[in-house]
Design an enzyme around this catalytic site. Sequence first.
Site, PDB file in Angstrom:
ATOM      1  N   HIS B 131       6.992  66.256  49.488  1.00 56.06           N
ATOM      2  CA  HIS B 131       8.379  66.033  49.086  1.00 56.06           C
ATOM      3  C   HIS B 131       8.346  65.045  47.919  1.00 56.06           C
ATOM      4  CE1 HIS B 131      12.467  64.327  49.501  1.00 56.06           C
ATOM      5  NE2 HIS B 131      12.775  65.372  50.246  1.00 56.06           N
ATOM      6  N   ASP B 208       3.935  60.830  55.591  1.00 57.27           N
ATOM      7  CA  ASP B 208       5.365  61.118  55.611  1.00 57.27           C
ATOM      8  C   ASP B 208       5.606  61.963  56.859  1.00 57.27           C
ATOM      9  OD1 ASP B 208       7.766  62.465  55.449  1.00 57.27           O
ATOM     10  OD2 ASP B 208       7.426  63.293  53.451  1.00 57.27           O
ATOM     11  N   GLN B 211       9.356  65.204  58.823  1.00 60.66           N
ATOM     12  CA  GLN B 211       9.573  66.556  59.354  1.00 60.66           C
ATOM     13  C   GLN B 211       8.764  66.816  60.619  1.00 60.66           C
ATOM     14  OE1 GLN B 211      11.802  68.612  58.230  1.00 60.66           O
ATOM     15  NE2 GLN B 211      12.342  67.590  56.314  1.00 60.66           N
ATOM     16  N   LYS B 234      16.630  63.078  60.864  1.00 64.84           N
ATOM     17  CA  LYS B 234      16.021  64.399  61.061  1.00 64.84           C
ATOM     18  C   LYS B 234      15.713  64.635  62.541  1.00 64.84           C
ATOM     19  CE  LYS B 234      14.550  64.686  56.467  1.00 64.84           C
ATOM     20  NZ  LYS B 234      15.301  65.499  55.498  1.00 64.84           N
ATOM     21  N   CYS B 372      13.516  69.529  47.059  1.00 61.88           N
ATOM     22  CA  CYS B 372      12.846  68.289  46.613  1.00 61.88           C
ATOM     23  C   CYS B 372      11.337  68.454  46.691  1.00 61.88           C
ATOM     24  CB  CYS B 372      13.288  67.077  47.421  1.00 61.88           C
ATOM     25  SG  CYS B 372      15.020  66.703  47.230  1.00 61.88           S
TER      26      CYS B 372
END
Lengths: 148, 414
Positions: B131, B208, B211, B234, B372
Amino acid sequence: MSDIRELYQEVILHHSKSPRNFGSLDDANRHAEGHNPLCGDQLTLGLIVEDGTVREVRFQGEGCAISTASASVMTDLVRGKSEQEVRALSDAFLELITGDAEPDLDALGKLAVFAGAREFPVRVKCATLAWRTLEAALQNDGQAVTTE
Amino acid sequence: MKTETRTSSSFDVEKIRLDFPALHQEVHGKPLVYLDNAATSQKPRAVIDAITHFYERDCANVHRGVHTLSMRATESYEGAREKLKRFLNASSRKEIVFLRGTTEALNLVAQSWARPRLKPGDEIVLSRLEHHSNIVPWQILCEQTGAVLKVVPLNEHGEFELEAYRELLGERTRLVSVAHVSNALGSILPLEQIVADAHRVGAKVAVDGAQAVPHGPVDVQALDVDFYCISSHKMYGPTGIGCLYAKQELLEAMPPYQGGGDMIASVRFEGTTYNELPYKFEAGTPNIAGVIGFGAAVDYLASIDFAAAIEHENSLLEHATDLVGSLPGVRILGTAEHKVSVLSWVMQSAHPHDVGTILDQEGIAVRTGHHCAQPVMERFGVPATVRASFGIYNTHGELEALARGLEQVRKVFS
Protein backbone atom coordinates in the site's frame (compact mmCIF):
# COMPACT_ATOMS: atom_id res chain seq x y z
CA MET A 1 -32.21 1.32 -13.76
CA SER A 2 -33.77 4.61 -14.94
CA ASP A 3 -31.10 6.66 -13.14
CA ILE A 4 -28.38 4.51 -14.60
CA ARG A 5 -29.74 5.00 -18.12
CA GLU A 6 -29.79 8.75 -17.46
CA LEU A 7 -26.07 8.58 -16.79
CA TYR A 8 -25.14 6.00 -19.40
CA GLN A 9 -27.07 7.34 -22.36
CA GLU A 10 -26.65 5.62 -25.70
CA VAL A 11 -24.57 8.51 -27.03
CA ILE A 12 -22.17 8.19 -24.09
CA LEU A 13 -21.87 4.44 -24.44
CA HIS A 14 -21.27 4.81 -28.15
CA HIS A 15 -18.53 7.41 -27.70
CA SER A 16 -16.89 5.44 -24.90
CA LYS A 17 -16.69 2.28 -27.01
CA SER A 18 -15.53 4.01 -30.19
CA PRO A 19 -14.00 7.31 -29.15
CA ARG A 20 -13.49 9.92 -31.86
CA ASN A 21 -10.19 11.71 -32.36
CA PHE A 22 -8.33 9.12 -30.32
CA GLY A 23 -4.58 8.96 -30.85
CA SER A 24 -1.50 11.12 -30.85
CA LEU A 25 -1.13 14.37 -32.75
CA ASP A 26 2.45 14.66 -33.90
CA ASP A 27 2.51 18.32 -34.93
CA ALA A 28 0.43 19.57 -32.02
CA ASN A 29 1.47 22.98 -30.70
CA ARG A 30 -0.52 22.81 -27.48
CA HIS A 31 -0.46 19.91 -25.01
CA ALA A 32 -1.77 19.09 -21.59
CA GLU A 33 -2.07 16.07 -19.36
CA GLY A 34 -4.93 15.41 -16.99
CA HIS A 35 -5.20 12.98 -14.09
CA ASN A 36 -8.00 11.90 -11.85
CA PRO A 37 -6.08 10.50 -8.88
CA LEU A 38 -9.23 9.10 -7.32
CA CYS A 39 -9.78 6.52 -10.04
CA GLY A 40 -6.54 6.57 -11.98
CA ASP A 41 -8.00 8.14 -15.12
CA GLN A 42 -5.31 9.64 -17.27
CA LEU A 43 -5.67 11.78 -20.39
CA THR A 44 -3.25 13.44 -22.81
CA LEU A 45 -4.55 16.14 -25.11
CA GLY A 46 -2.80 17.56 -28.19
CA LEU A 47 -4.08 20.53 -30.21
CA ILE A 48 -3.06 22.48 -33.25
CA VAL A 49 -4.10 26.07 -32.69
CA GLU A 50 -3.58 28.54 -35.54
CA ASP A 51 -4.66 32.18 -35.58
CA GLY A 52 -6.68 31.64 -32.43
CA THR A 53 -8.62 28.72 -33.89
CA VAL A 54 -8.47 25.04 -32.94
CA ARG A 55 -7.58 23.35 -36.24
CA GLU A 56 -7.05 19.83 -34.90
CA VAL A 57 -7.37 18.03 -31.59
CA ARG A 58 -6.70 14.49 -30.42
CA PHE A 59 -6.65 12.68 -27.09
CA GLN A 60 -5.12 9.55 -25.64
CA GLY A 61 -5.37 7.86 -22.31
CA GLU A 62 -7.24 5.49 -20.13
CA GLY A 63 -10.48 6.18 -18.37
CA CYS A 64 -14.01 5.16 -17.53
CA ALA A 65 -16.92 5.42 -19.95
CA ILE A 66 -17.87 8.89 -18.73
CA SER A 67 -14.41 10.42 -19.02
CA THR A 68 -13.71 8.75 -22.39
CA ALA A 69 -17.05 9.81 -23.86
CA SER A 70 -16.61 13.32 -22.53
CA ALA A 71 -13.20 13.63 -24.20
CA SER A 72 -14.57 12.14 -27.43
CA VAL A 73 -17.55 14.50 -27.65
CA MET A 74 -15.42 17.45 -26.62
CA THR A 75 -12.79 16.93 -29.28
CA ASP A 76 -15.52 16.70 -31.90
CA LEU A 77 -17.13 19.92 -30.77
CA VAL A 78 -14.13 22.17 -30.41
CA ARG A 79 -12.50 21.50 -33.77
CA GLY A 80 -12.81 24.60 -35.94
CA LYS A 81 -13.86 26.84 -33.06
CA SER A 82 -12.02 29.93 -31.89
CA GLU A 83 -10.35 29.84 -28.51
CA GLN A 84 -13.01 32.24 -27.29
CA GLU A 85 -15.82 29.96 -28.46
CA VAL A 86 -14.09 26.98 -26.88
CA ARG A 87 -13.86 28.77 -23.54
CA ALA A 88 -17.55 29.69 -23.69
CA LEU A 89 -18.41 26.05 -24.42
CA SER A 90 -16.17 24.87 -21.61
CA ASP A 91 -17.81 27.28 -19.16
CA ALA A 92 -21.25 26.12 -20.25
CA PHE A 93 -20.28 22.47 -19.82
CA LEU A 94 -18.78 22.97 -16.37
CA GLU A 95 -21.89 24.94 -15.39
CA LEU A 96 -24.03 22.04 -16.63
CA ILE A 97 -22.14 19.48 -14.58
CA THR A 98 -21.27 21.39 -11.44
CA GLY A 99 -23.59 24.41 -11.37
CA ASP A 100 -26.77 24.88 -9.36
CA ALA A 101 -28.77 26.63 -12.06
CA GLU A 102 -31.09 24.76 -14.40
CA PRO A 103 -28.94 24.20 -17.50
CA ASP A 104 -29.84 25.59 -20.90
CA LEU A 105 -29.93 22.26 -22.71
CA ASP A 106 -30.56 23.82 -26.13
CA ALA A 107 -27.40 25.93 -25.94
CA LEU A 108 -25.41 22.88 -24.91
CA GLY A 109 -26.45 20.79 -27.87
CA LYS A 110 -24.66 17.44 -27.86
CA LEU A 111 -23.18 18.13 -24.44
CA ALA A 112 -26.61 17.87 -22.85
CA VAL A 113 -26.23 14.07 -22.74
CA PHE A 114 -23.86 14.53 -19.80
CA ALA A 115 -26.55 16.21 -17.67
CA GLY A 116 -27.10 12.85 -15.91
CA ALA A 117 -23.69 13.17 -14.24
CA ARG A 118 -25.15 15.94 -12.04
CA GLU A 119 -26.98 13.25 -10.10
CA PHE A 120 -23.75 11.33 -9.49
CA PRO A 121 -21.47 13.68 -7.57
CA VAL A 122 -18.57 11.22 -7.45
CA ARG A 123 -18.62 10.99 -11.25
CA VAL A 124 -18.46 14.75 -11.86
CA LYS A 125 -14.68 14.61 -12.01
CA CYS A 126 -14.85 11.94 -14.70
CA ALA A 127 -17.05 14.14 -16.87
CA THR A 128 -14.96 17.28 -16.37
CA LEU A 129 -11.44 15.84 -16.70
CA ALA A 130 -11.21 16.38 -20.48
CA TRP A 131 -12.49 19.96 -20.26
CA ARG A 132 -10.13 20.89 -17.43
CA THR A 133 -7.29 19.43 -19.47
CA LEU A 134 -8.40 21.44 -22.49
CA GLU A 135 -8.35 24.65 -20.44
CA ALA A 136 -4.79 23.84 -19.39
CA ALA A 137 -3.77 23.11 -23.00
CA LEU A 138 -5.14 26.44 -24.18
CA GLN A 139 -3.26 28.23 -21.42
CA ASN A 140 -0.38 26.02 -22.48
CA ASP A 141 1.36 26.34 -19.16
CA GLY A 142 2.66 22.80 -19.44
CA GLN A 143 1.35 21.87 -16.00
CA ALA A 144 -0.44 18.57 -15.59
CA VAL A 145 -3.93 19.14 -14.26
CA THR A 146 -5.55 16.97 -11.69
CA THR A 147 -9.14 16.84 -10.63
CA GLU A 148 -8.15 16.87 -6.96
CA MET B 1 -6.01 -16.90 7.68
CA LYS B 2 -6.03 -20.54 6.83
CA THR B 3 -7.27 -21.28 3.35
CA GLU B 4 -9.65 -24.15 4.08
CA THR B 5 -13.11 -23.33 2.88
CA ARG B 6 -15.45 -25.68 4.64
CA THR B 7 -18.38 -23.89 6.18
CA SER B 8 -18.78 -24.33 9.88
CA SER B 9 -22.19 -25.23 11.14
CA SER B 10 -21.47 -23.43 14.41
CA PHE B 11 -21.34 -20.09 12.66
CA ASP B 12 -24.63 -18.20 12.45
CA VAL B 13 -24.09 -15.27 10.12
CA GLU B 14 -27.62 -13.92 10.62
CA LYS B 15 -26.95 -13.65 14.34
CA ILE B 16 -23.68 -11.79 13.63
CA ARG B 17 -25.49 -9.39 11.29
CA LEU B 18 -27.81 -8.35 14.12
CA ASP B 19 -24.76 -6.91 15.90
CA PHE B 20 -24.10 -4.41 13.09
CA PRO B 21 -26.73 -1.63 12.88
CA ALA B 22 -25.41 -0.11 9.62
CA LEU B 23 -26.05 -3.31 7.68
CA HIS B 24 -29.80 -2.96 8.08
CA GLN B 25 -30.57 -0.18 5.62
CA GLU B 26 -31.54 0.35 2.02
CA VAL B 27 -29.42 2.12 -0.59
CA HIS B 28 -31.24 3.35 -3.72
CA GLY B 29 -34.22 1.29 -2.59
CA LYS B 30 -32.23 -1.96 -2.36
CA PRO B 31 -30.91 -3.73 0.74
CA LEU B 32 -27.35 -2.61 1.40
CA VAL B 33 -24.75 -5.17 0.36
CA TYR B 34 -21.55 -3.95 1.96
CA LEU B 35 -18.53 -5.49 0.24
CA ASP B 36 -15.93 -2.80 0.95
CA ASN B 37 -14.55 -4.22 4.18
CA ALA B 38 -10.90 -3.90 3.16
CA ALA B 39 -11.46 -0.13 3.00
CA THR B 40 -13.24 -0.08 6.34
CA SER B 41 -15.52 -2.49 8.13
CA GLN B 42 -18.85 -1.68 9.74
CA LYS B 43 -18.96 -1.40 13.53
CA PRO B 44 -20.83 -3.68 15.93
CA ARG B 45 -23.23 -2.22 18.47
CA ALA B 46 -20.78 -3.08 21.26
CA VAL B 47 -18.15 -0.74 19.79
CA ILE B 48 -20.63 2.08 19.21
CA ASP B 49 -21.95 1.66 22.76
CA ALA B 50 -18.47 1.71 24.29
CA ILE B 51 -17.72 5.03 22.60
CA THR B 52 -21.10 6.47 23.55
CA HIS B 53 -20.67 5.30 27.13
CA PHE B 54 -17.32 7.05 27.37
CA TYR B 55 -18.76 10.36 26.15
CA GLU B 56 -21.92 10.07 28.22
CA ARG B 57 -20.41 8.87 31.50
CA ASP B 58 -16.62 8.78 31.70
CA CYS B 59 -15.41 11.67 29.57
CA ALA B 60 -12.26 13.07 31.13
CA ASN B 61 -8.60 13.30 30.25
CA VAL B 62 -6.33 10.35 31.01
CA HIS B 63 -3.19 10.02 33.15
CA ARG B 64 -3.89 13.28 34.99
CA GLY B 65 -6.67 14.34 37.33
CA VAL B 66 -7.26 12.60 40.60
CA HIS B 67 -10.98 12.84 40.09
CA THR B 68 -13.26 9.89 39.50
CA LEU B 69 -14.04 10.46 35.82
CA SER B 70 -10.37 10.80 34.95
CA MET B 71 -9.65 7.58 36.80
CA ARG B 72 -12.44 5.80 34.96
CA ALA B 73 -11.22 7.13 31.60
CA THR B 74 -7.64 6.08 32.40
CA GLU B 75 -8.78 2.64 33.46
CA SER B 76 -10.70 2.09 30.22
CA TYR B 77 -7.87 3.50 28.13
CA GLU B 78 -5.18 1.35 29.75
CA GLY B 79 -7.59 -1.58 29.79
CA ALA B 80 -7.73 -1.33 26.00
CA ARG B 81 -3.93 -1.46 25.87
CA GLU B 82 -4.03 -4.68 27.84
CA LYS B 83 -6.60 -6.07 25.38
CA LEU B 84 -4.41 -5.16 22.40
CA LYS B 85 -1.40 -6.69 24.11
CA ARG B 86 -3.31 -9.98 24.40
CA PHE B 87 -4.80 -9.66 20.91
CA LEU B 88 -1.34 -9.47 19.31
CA ASN B 89 0.32 -11.57 22.01
CA ALA B 90 2.88 -8.88 22.82
CA SER B 91 5.07 -9.69 25.80
CA SER B 92 4.40 -6.42 27.58
CA ARG B 93 1.86 -3.59 27.50
CA LYS B 94 4.86 -1.28 27.04
CA GLU B 95 5.13 -2.63 23.52
CA ILE B 96 1.71 -1.29 22.47
CA VAL B 97 1.75 2.35 21.32
CA PHE B 98 -1.59 3.91 20.37
CA LEU B 99 -1.42 5.97 17.19
CA ARG B 100 -3.82 7.18 14.50
CA GLY B 101 -3.44 3.99 12.51
CA THR B 102 -1.14 1.84 10.41
CA THR B 103 0.04 4.82 8.34
CA GLU B 104 1.18 6.77 11.39
CA ALA B 105 2.78 3.65 12.88
CA LEU B 106 4.86 3.07 9.73
CA ASN B 107 5.85 6.74 9.67
CA LEU B 108 6.92 6.45 13.31
CA VAL B 109 9.12 3.46 12.54
CA ALA B 110 10.65 5.35 9.60
CA GLN B 111 11.35 8.55 11.51
CA SER B 112 12.09 7.30 14.97
CA TRP B 113 13.78 3.96 14.39
CA ALA B 114 15.25 4.18 10.89
CA ARG B 115 16.17 7.84 10.44
CA PRO B 116 18.79 8.07 13.18
CA ARG B 117 20.31 4.75 12.14
CA LEU B 118 20.41 4.52 8.38
CA LYS B 119 23.45 5.69 6.41
CA PRO B 120 23.79 6.47 2.71
CA GLY B 121 23.71 3.22 0.75
CA ASP B 122 21.87 1.28 3.46
CA GLU B 123 19.00 -0.72 2.02
CA ILE B 124 15.32 -1.07 2.83
CA VAL B 125 13.49 -3.98 1.22
CA LEU B 126 9.79 -3.59 0.34
CA SER B 127 7.52 -5.65 -1.88
CA ARG B 128 5.68 -4.63 -5.00
CA LEU B 129 2.31 -5.21 -3.38
CA GLU B 130 2.67 -2.57 -0.70
CA HIS B 131 0.00 0.00 0.00
CA HIS B 132 1.27 3.54 -0.61
CA SER B 133 1.48 3.97 3.16
CA ASN B 134 4.29 1.40 3.22
CA ILE B 135 6.11 3.01 0.29
CA VAL B 136 6.00 6.77 0.71
CA PRO B 137 7.35 6.96 4.32
CA TRP B 138 10.40 5.01 3.10
CA GLN B 139 10.86 7.23 0.06
CA ILE B 140 10.85 10.25 2.40
CA LEU B 141 13.34 8.46 4.65
CA CYS B 142 15.61 7.68 1.68
CA GLU B 143 15.67 11.36 0.76
CA GLN B 144 16.60 12.20 4.34
CA THR B 145 19.30 9.58 4.82
CA GLY B 146 20.57 8.49 1.41
CA ALA B 147 19.28 4.96 2.01
CA VAL B 148 17.93 3.08 -1.02
CA LEU B 149 14.81 0.97 -1.64
CA LYS B 150 14.86 -2.55 -3.03
CA VAL B 151 11.58 -3.99 -4.28
CA VAL B 152 10.61 -7.66 -4.18
CA PRO B 153 8.64 -8.62 -7.33
CA LEU B 154 5.31 -10.46 -7.52
CA ASN B 155 4.57 -13.50 -9.64
CA GLU B 156 1.55 -13.67 -11.94
CA HIS B 157 -0.68 -14.81 -9.08
CA GLY B 158 0.19 -11.76 -7.03
CA GLU B 159 2.43 -13.76 -4.72
CA PHE B 160 5.56 -12.44 -3.02
CA GLU B 161 8.59 -13.97 -4.75
CA LEU B 162 10.55 -15.49 -1.92
CA GLU B 163 13.56 -16.47 -4.03
CA ALA B 164 13.94 -12.98 -5.47
CA TYR B 165 13.59 -11.61 -1.94
CA ARG B 166 16.43 -13.76 -0.69
CA GLU B 167 18.62 -12.48 -3.49
CA LEU B 168 17.86 -8.87 -2.54
CA LEU B 169 18.93 -9.38 1.06
CA GLY B 170 22.53 -8.50 1.84
CA GLU B 171 24.88 -6.92 4.32
CA ARG B 172 23.48 -3.44 3.57
CA THR B 173 19.88 -4.52 4.28
CA ARG B 174 18.82 -2.74 7.46
CA LEU B 175 15.07 -3.14 7.29
CA VAL B 176 12.44 -5.23 5.54
CA SER B 177 9.00 -3.58 5.54
CA VAL B 178 6.16 -5.61 4.07
CA ALA B 179 2.43 -6.10 4.26
CA HIS B 180 1.20 -9.22 6.02
CA VAL B 181 -1.74 -9.26 3.58
CA SER B 182 -2.11 -7.32 0.31
CA ASN B 183 -5.00 -4.84 0.41
CA ALA B 184 -5.47 -4.90 -3.36
CA LEU B 185 -5.16 -8.64 -4.03
CA GLY B 186 -5.64 -10.39 -0.70
CA SER B 187 -2.38 -12.38 -0.95
CA ILE B 188 -0.96 -13.54 2.38
CA LEU B 189 2.80 -13.10 2.58
CA PRO B 190 5.05 -15.86 3.99
CA LEU B 191 6.02 -13.80 7.03
CA GLU B 192 7.78 -16.61 8.92
CA GLN B 193 10.30 -17.07 6.11
CA ILE B 194 10.56 -13.34 5.44
CA VAL B 195 11.40 -12.65 9.08
CA ALA B 196 13.83 -15.56 9.43
CA ASP B 197 15.75 -14.53 6.31
CA ALA B 198 15.83 -10.85 7.29
CA HIS B 199 17.10 -11.64 10.78
CA ARG B 200 19.78 -13.87 9.30
CA VAL B 201 21.34 -10.81 7.63
CA GLY B 202 20.80 -8.67 10.71
CA ALA B 203 17.87 -6.64 9.32
CA LYS B 204 14.77 -5.70 11.30
CA VAL B 205 11.26 -6.41 10.00
CA ALA B 206 8.33 -3.99 10.04
CA VAL B 207 4.92 -5.30 9.03
CA ASP B 208 1.82 -3.52 7.76
CA GLY B 209 -0.76 -5.74 9.42
CA ALA B 210 -3.83 -3.63 8.62
CA GLN B 211 -5.39 -6.21 6.29
CA ALA B 212 -4.31 -9.25 8.27
CA VAL B 213 -5.83 -8.69 11.71
CA PRO B 214 -9.48 -8.78 10.54
CA HIS B 215 -8.87 -12.22 9.03
CA GLY B 216 -7.21 -14.27 11.71
CA PRO B 217 -5.20 -14.30 14.92
CA VAL B 218 -1.75 -12.74 14.81
CA ASP B 219 0.97 -13.67 17.28
CA VAL B 220 3.80 -11.15 17.08
CA GLN B 221 6.08 -13.26 19.30
CA ALA B 222 5.60 -16.39 17.24
CA LEU B 223 6.20 -14.39 14.06
CA ASP B 224 9.21 -12.74 15.72
CA VAL B 225 8.48 -9.46 13.90
CA ASP B 226 10.20 -6.32 15.18
CA PHE B 227 7.36 -3.91 14.35
CA TYR B 228 3.72 -4.69 13.60
CA CYS B 229 1.27 -1.92 12.64
CA ILE B 230 -2.52 -2.14 12.66
CA SER B 231 -5.64 0.01 12.26
CA SER B 232 -8.75 -0.41 14.37
CA HIS B 233 -11.24 0.49 11.65
CA LYS B 234 -10.44 -2.51 9.45
CA MET B 235 -11.22 -4.87 12.34
CA TYR B 236 -14.67 -3.58 13.29
CA GLY B 237 -13.36 -0.76 15.50
CA PRO B 238 -13.55 3.02 15.12
CA THR B 239 -11.59 5.08 12.59
CA GLY B 240 -8.64 7.29 13.49
CA ILE B 241 -7.01 4.86 15.90
CA GLY B 242 -4.56 2.02 15.59
CA CYS B 243 -1.42 0.81 17.24
CA LEU B 244 2.20 0.00 16.79
CA TYR B 245 3.63 -3.12 18.35
CA ALA B 246 7.41 -3.00 18.69
CA LYS B 247 9.86 -5.05 20.68
CA GLN B 248 10.57 -3.28 23.92
CA GLU B 249 14.34 -3.00 23.46
CA LEU B 250 13.78 -1.28 20.11
CA LEU B 251 11.30 1.22 21.54
CA GLU B 252 13.62 1.98 24.43
CA ALA B 253 16.45 2.87 22.09
CA MET B 254 14.28 5.07 19.86
CA PRO B 255 13.87 8.83 20.29
CA PRO B 256 10.32 10.20 20.65
CA TYR B 257 8.33 10.71 17.46
CA GLN B 258 6.56 13.86 18.63
CA GLY B 259 7.05 16.10 21.63
CA GLY B 260 4.29 17.34 23.89
CA GLY B 261 2.32 16.57 26.99
CA ASP B 262 2.00 13.05 28.42
CA MET B 263 5.26 11.90 26.82
CA ILE B 264 7.46 13.60 29.40
CA ALA B 265 8.59 12.80 32.94
CA SER B 266 9.77 16.35 33.62
CA VAL B 267 10.27 19.46 31.55
CA ARG B 268 12.86 22.14 32.27
CA PHE B 269 14.41 24.59 29.86
CA GLU B 270 17.75 23.00 30.68
CA GLY B 271 16.44 19.67 29.41
CA THR B 272 13.47 17.34 29.39
CA THR B 273 13.24 13.79 30.62
CA TYR B 274 10.96 11.55 28.60
CA ASN B 275 8.26 9.42 30.07
CA GLU B 276 8.57 5.64 30.21
CA LEU B 277 7.21 3.30 27.55
CA PRO B 278 4.81 3.42 25.89
CA TYR B 279 3.96 7.01 26.86
CA LYS B 280 7.18 8.34 25.32
CA PHE B 281 5.46 7.83 21.97
CA GLU B 282 2.01 9.13 22.90
CA ALA B 283 2.39 12.91 22.93
CA GLY B 284 -0.70 15.00 23.53
CA THR B 285 -4.17 14.01 24.67
CA PRO B 286 -4.78 10.76 22.83
CA ASN B 287 -7.89 9.59 20.98
CA ILE B 288 -9.35 8.25 24.21
CA ALA B 289 -12.77 7.33 22.84
CA GLY B 290 -11.11 5.71 19.83
CA VAL B 291 -8.85 3.59 22.02
CA ILE B 292 -11.81 2.49 24.12
CA GLY B 293 -13.74 1.60 20.95
CA PHE B 294 -10.67 -0.25 19.66
CA GLY B 295 -10.62 -2.29 22.86
CA ALA B 296 -14.33 -3.02 22.46
CA ALA B 297 -13.63 -4.32 18.93
CA VAL B 298 -11.02 -6.70 20.32
CA ASP B 299 -13.57 -7.86 22.92
CA TYR B 300 -16.14 -8.32 20.17
CA LEU B 301 -13.84 -10.55 18.12
CA ALA B 302 -13.09 -12.55 21.26
CA SER B 303 -16.82 -12.96 21.94
CA ILE B 304 -17.58 -14.66 18.62
CA ASP B 305 -16.24 -17.91 17.22
CA PHE B 306 -13.50 -16.14 15.25
CA ALA B 307 -12.12 -19.34 13.71
CA ALA B 308 -15.59 -20.23 12.39
CA ALA B 309 -16.04 -16.65 11.15
CA ILE B 310 -12.82 -16.91 9.14
CA GLU B 311 -13.93 -20.24 7.69
CA HIS B 312 -17.14 -18.51 6.69
CA GLU B 313 -15.15 -15.70 5.01
CA ASN B 314 -13.09 -18.23 3.12
CA SER B 315 -16.21 -19.97 1.87
CA LEU B 316 -17.48 -16.58 0.69
CA LEU B 317 -14.21 -15.99 -1.16
CA GLU B 318 -14.43 -19.35 -2.88
CA HIS B 319 -18.05 -18.80 -3.86
CA ALA B 320 -17.40 -15.24 -5.09
CA THR B 321 -14.37 -16.35 -7.09
CA ASP B 322 -16.53 -18.95 -8.85
CA LEU B 323 -19.43 -16.54 -9.48
CA VAL B 324 -17.39 -13.58 -10.70
CA GLY B 325 -14.75 -15.65 -12.43
CA SER B 326 -17.35 -17.50 -14.51
CA LEU B 327 -18.75 -14.27 -16.02
CA PRO B 328 -17.59 -13.67 -19.59
CA GLY B 329 -14.87 -11.04 -20.02
CA VAL B 330 -13.82 -11.08 -16.37
CA ARG B 331 -10.17 -11.29 -15.36
CA ILE B 332 -9.44 -11.92 -11.69
CA LEU B 333 -6.24 -10.36 -10.38
CA GLY B 334 -4.64 -11.99 -7.39
CA THR B 335 -4.97 -15.74 -7.42
CA ALA B 336 -2.51 -16.50 -4.65
CA GLU B 337 -2.70 -19.92 -3.06
CA HIS B 338 -2.91 -18.28 0.35
CA LYS B 339 -5.22 -15.31 0.42
CA VAL B 340 -7.86 -13.63 2.55
CA SER B 341 -11.41 -12.80 1.47
CA VAL B 342 -10.53 -10.07 -1.05
CA LEU B 343 -11.49 -10.40 -4.72
CA SER B 344 -10.11 -7.98 -7.31
CA TRP B 345 -11.05 -8.06 -10.98
CA VAL B 346 -11.43 -6.16 -14.22
CA MET B 347 -14.17 -6.54 -16.86
CA GLN B 348 -13.64 -6.28 -20.56
CA SER B 349 -16.89 -4.45 -21.13
CA ALA B 350 -16.69 -1.79 -18.44
CA HIS B 351 -14.17 0.32 -16.56
CA PRO B 352 -14.06 -0.36 -12.80
CA HIS B 353 -15.45 3.08 -12.03
CA ASP B 354 -18.51 2.44 -14.19
CA VAL B 355 -18.95 -0.96 -12.55
CA GLY B 356 -18.86 0.71 -9.13
CA THR B 357 -21.53 3.25 -10.07
CA ILE B 358 -23.89 0.62 -11.48
CA LEU B 359 -23.40 -1.69 -8.48
CA ASP B 360 -24.09 1.24 -6.15
CA GLN B 361 -27.45 1.72 -7.85
CA GLU B 362 -28.14 -1.88 -6.85
CA GLY B 363 -27.24 -1.13 -3.24
CA ILE B 364 -23.87 -2.88 -3.53
CA ALA B 365 -20.76 -1.18 -2.13
CA VAL B 366 -17.46 -2.21 -3.70
CA ARG B 367 -14.18 -0.37 -4.05
CA THR B 368 -13.01 0.74 -7.47
CA GLY B 369 -9.70 2.34 -8.32
CA HIS B 370 -6.04 1.66 -7.70
CA HIS B 371 -6.54 0.88 -4.00
CA CYS B 372 -3.55 3.06 -3.03
CA ALA B 373 -1.38 0.36 -4.58
CA GLN B 374 -0.39 1.74 -7.97
CA PRO B 375 2.72 -0.48 -8.30
CA VAL B 376 0.39 -3.50 -8.06
CA MET B 377 -1.86 -2.10 -10.79
CA GLU B 378 1.20 -1.48 -12.95
CA ARG B 379 2.38 -5.06 -12.38
CA PHE B 380 -0.86 -6.35 -13.87
CA GLY B 381 -1.07 -3.66 -16.56
CA VAL B 382 -4.37 -2.17 -15.40
CA PRO B 383 -5.11 1.35 -14.14
CA ALA B 384 -7.71 0.17 -11.65
CA THR B 385 -9.74 -2.83 -10.52
CA VAL B 386 -13.07 -3.57 -8.91
CA ARG B 387 -12.55 -5.00 -5.43
CA ALA B 388 -15.08 -6.84 -3.31
CA SER B 389 -13.82 -7.62 0.17
CA PHE B 390 -15.78 -9.78 2.57
CA GLY B 391 -16.23 -9.54 6.30
CA ILE B 392 -17.61 -11.85 8.93
CA TYR B 393 -21.18 -10.57 8.36
CA ASN B 394 -21.43 -11.05 4.60
CA THR B 395 -23.67 -13.77 3.23
CA HIS B 396 -23.76 -16.08 0.25
CA GLY B 397 -27.03 -14.37 -0.72
CA GLU B 398 -25.14 -11.09 -1.00
CA LEU B 399 -22.75 -12.74 -3.44
CA GLU B 400 -25.72 -13.71 -5.60
CA ALA B 401 -26.77 -10.03 -5.51
CA LEU B 402 -23.24 -9.08 -6.63
CA ALA B 403 -23.45 -11.51 -9.54
CA ARG B 404 -26.84 -10.06 -10.56
CA GLY B 405 -25.35 -6.56 -10.32
CA LEU B 406 -22.50 -7.55 -12.61
CA GLU B 407 -25.04 -8.98 -15.03
CA GLN B 408 -26.67 -5.53 -15.00
CA VAL B 409 -23.30 -4.00 -15.86
CA ARG B 410 -23.01 -6.30 -18.84
CA LYS B 411 -26.49 -5.32 -20.00
CA VAL B 412 -25.73 -1.59 -19.82
CA PHE B 413 -22.45 -2.01 -21.67
CA SER B 414 -23.48 -4.74 -24.09
